[in-house]
Enzyme design. Sequence first.
Site, PDB file in Angstrom:
ATOM      1  N   GLU A  78      14.603 -27.532  14.668  1.00  0.00           N
ATOM      2  CA  GLU A  78      15.613 -28.390  15.294  1.00  0.00           C
ATOM      3  C   GLU A  78      16.540 -29.002  14.247  1.00  0.00           C
ATOM      4  OE1 GLU A  78      16.106 -28.487  18.459  1.00  0.00           O
ATOM      5  OE2 GLU A  78      14.344 -27.250  18.865  1.00  0.00           O
ATOM      6  N   HIS A  81      19.358 -26.722  13.286  1.00  0.00           N
ATOM      7  CA  HIS A  81      20.552 -26.779  14.135  1.00  0.00           C
ATOM      8  C   HIS A  81      21.507 -27.867  13.643  1.00  0.00           C
ATOM      9  CE1 HIS A  81      19.391 -23.848  17.068  1.00  0.00           C
ATOM     10  NE2 HIS A  81      18.279 -24.484  17.406  1.00  0.00           N
ATOM     11  N   GLU A 156      19.823 -19.563  16.791  1.00  0.00           N
ATOM     12  CA  GLU A 156      18.363 -19.712  16.820  1.00  0.00           C
ATOM     13  C   GLU A 156      17.722 -19.041  15.613  1.00  0.00           C
ATOM     14  OE1 GLU A 156      16.595 -21.610  18.883  1.00  0.00           O
ATOM     15  OE2 GLU A 156      18.545 -22.208  19.697  1.00  0.00           O
ATOM     16  N   ASP A 160      15.601 -20.927  12.721  1.00  0.00           N
ATOM     17  CA  ASP A 160      14.276 -20.442  12.311  1.00  0.00           C
ATOM     18  C   ASP A 160      14.237 -20.237  10.790  1.00  0.00           C
ATOM     19  OD1 ASP A 160      13.369 -20.464  14.895  1.00  0.00           O
ATOM     20  OD2 ASP A 160      13.464 -18.302  15.191  1.00  0.00           O
TER      21      ASP A 160
END
Length: 218
Positions: A78, A81, A156, A160
């Site tokens: 998170e 991001h 995403e 990761d």
Amino acid sequence: LFNKVESLPSNDLLTKIESLAQRTKFPLTKVYKIDGSTRSVHSNAYFYGFWNNKRIVLYDTLIKQASENEIIAILGHEMGHYFKNHVIINLVILQVHLFVTFFLFGNVIHNKDLFVSFGFMDSTPTLIGFMLFQVIFSPVDHVIGFLMNMFSRKNEFEADAFSCQLGLGQDLSKGLITIHKENKSNLVPDYLYSIYHYSHPPLIERLKALENLEIKRE
């Protein structure tokens, strides 16, 4: 409004979260727990807040289902991001999309030829214009939706990778498996269907990408 949110009590998990925030220079101010289990077994974690006032929210289901190290790895994702500016970029894209959509709608609503071609000879009702615009714009909207899903999937993978760079790759893999298992997610969706409909890559693709990143780190 519909859930109970409370501060995460002082424990080892909170200490690890604060340590991760300090390590990455993430502007964390609060950590909350939300009672998502009252409505679903779905587990999740997210952050919100403006500027240097970020707050992390953990679903109680995630706390019950995943280990502390897995939760830290998921939060690393998170934070990825945040540091990759995915939220800001998506916000800009959304605003541009809305502007272009309303601009095109403004042109359609005053196009008398369009109304005449559908049998409206003497009037150009706004509601009908809106419906006609939806029909005309629908193919374009599908293409935009597909491109946004592709962009989301790219984000995403980047998030990761950020977690993996923090040395949390193996724990993230375990955490993703736990989440998908508890959420009853489809582990092997059709390739073409997932490309068009899924905003997140299938679990198998994410695990393979993490495995390759771990090999490169070694």
